[in-house]
Design a protein around this motif. Structure first.
Motif, mmCIF file in Angstrom:
data_model
loop_
_atom_site.group_PDB
_atom_site.id
_atom_site.type_symbol
_atom_site.label_atom_id
_atom_site.label_comp_id
_atom_site.label_asym_id
_atom_site.label_seq_id
_atom_site.Cartn_x
_atom_site.Cartn_y
_atom_site.Cartn_z
ATOM 1 N N PRO A 1 0.833 -1.201 0.000
ATOM 2 C CA PRO A 1 0.000 0.000 0.000
ATOM 3 C C PRO A 1 0.872 1.256 0.000
ATOM 4 N N GLY A 2 0.288 2.340 -0.420
ATOM 5 C CA GLY A 2 0.997 3.613 -0.384
ATOM 6 C C GLY A 2 0.019 4.767 -0.426
ATOM 7 N N ALA A 3 0.548 5.965 -0.234
ATOM 8 C CA ALA A 3 -0.282 7.165 -0.247
ATOM 9 C C ALA A 3 0.552 8.361 -0.676
ATOM 10 N N PHE A 4 -0.129 9.349 -1.193
ATOM 11 C CA PHE A 4 0.457 10.671 -1.393
ATOM 12 C C PHE A 4 -0.157 11.556 -0.320
ATOM 13 N N THR A 5 0.658 12.107 0.546
ATOM 14 C CA THR A 5 0.135 12.805 1.717
ATOM 15 C C THR A 5 -0.045 14.307 1.510
ATOM 16 N N TRP B 1 5.627 3.551 3.683
ATOM 17 C CA TRP B 1 6.057 3.099 5.004
ATOM 18 C C TRP B 1 7.377 2.328 4.949
ATOM 19 N N HIS B 2 8.221 2.739 3.978
ATOM 20 C CA HIS B 2 9.541 2.121 3.819
ATOM 21 C C HIS B 2 10.426 3.168 3.145
ATOM 22 N N ALA B 3 11.297 3.801 3.918
ATOM 23 C CA ALA B 3 12.051 4.968 3.445
ATOM 24 C C ALA B 3 12.876 4.689 2.194
ATOM 25 N N GLU B 4 13.547 3.558 2.145
ATOM 26 C CA GLU B 4 14.382 3.254 0.973
ATOM 27 C C GLU B 4 13.534 3.049 -0.275
ATOM 28 N N ARG B 5 12.399 2.400 -0.122
ATOM 29 C CA ARG B 5 11.507 2.212 -1.275
ATOM 30 C C ARG B 5 10.961 3.562 -1.742
ATOM 31 N N ASP B 6 10.583 4.417 -0.795
ATOM 32 C CA ASP B 6 10.070 5.736 -1.169
ATOM 33 C C ASP B 6 11.118 6.529 -1.937
ATOM 34 N N LYS B 7 12.350 6.453 -1.494
ATOM 35 C CA LYS B 7 13.449 7.148 -2.178
ATOM 36 C C LYS B 7 13.614 6.608 -3.595
ATOM 37 N N HIS B 8 13.534 5.284 -3.750
ATOM 38 C CA HIS B 8 13.661 4.681 -5.079
ATOM 39 C C HIS B 8 12.495 5.091 -5.981
#
Length: 191
Positions: free
Chosen positions: A49-53, A83-90
């Motif tokens: 899951p993910g979101a744009f905040t 909810w995973h900083a490295e994935r968000d950066k990628h």
């Protein structure tokens, strides 16, 4: 005679008090109760899951003629959160969203078509990474009434399935072909 005059005056007051034709209504998006979320398959095992905040938008809804309704929406790509900083950066990198070069994704509606009492199709142009494609959202119209604070409030849920390759989000490797996007939106009528 006085009774007839009283009835006539009451009728005249009602006619002039009522609008001749209801106009489309402007709504303010309630950011505290609106969520731009998505989910993608993790190589066929489970959902990520993910979101744009961070986002903004304008909503006009016409209860008399829903086809006149429209929405413009912008999300800030760097606000992506899985909810995973490295994935968000990628995901923000050139491999996916290229957030530095394309910091926003936008949706501009082109049509709103009622399909049932509380369902509709919202069509529009979605732009991600500078690439614009037509998309359709399946919309559920939720509650529409006065809230506990005296505001007239509407709720919607809009869902679409995006082909990731359409927006060059198909980084090499075992990634999903599509993403489900769900926008849960509340808005209050402008006063």
């Amino acid at each position: 005679m006085l009774r007839k005059l009283s009835i006539l005056l009451s009728f005249t007051a009602l006619v002039f008090a009522a609008p001749l034709h209801a106009e489309p209504q402007q709504f303010n998006i309630d950011k505290g109760h609106t969520f731009v979320t998505f989910k993608v398959s993790h190589i066929g095992f489970a959902w990520i899951p993910g979101a744009f905040t961070e986002f903004s938008g304008d909503l006009v809804y016409d209860p008399e003629n829903p086809a006149n309704s429209k929405v413009n929406f912008t999300v800030q790509v760097p606000s992506i959160d899985t909810w995973h900083a490295e994935r968000d950066k990628h995901l923000q990198s050139e491999d996916f969203f290229a957030a530095e070069e394309h910091p926003t994704a936008t949706f501009v509606s082109t049509a709103y078509e009622k399909t049932g009492e509380d369902t509709a199709i919202l069509r529009g142009d979605l732009t991600i990474k500078g690439i614009t494609k037509p998309v359709e959202f399946q919309v559920k119209e939720l509650a529409a009434r006065e809230d506990p604070w005296g505001n007239f409030r509407r709720g919607f849920e809009a869902t679409t399935e995006l082909n990731l390759a359409d927006f060059e989000l198909d980084y090499a490797g075992p990634i999903p072909e599509s993403a489900t996007v769900i926008v849960s939106l509340e808005a209050t009528r402008a006063k």
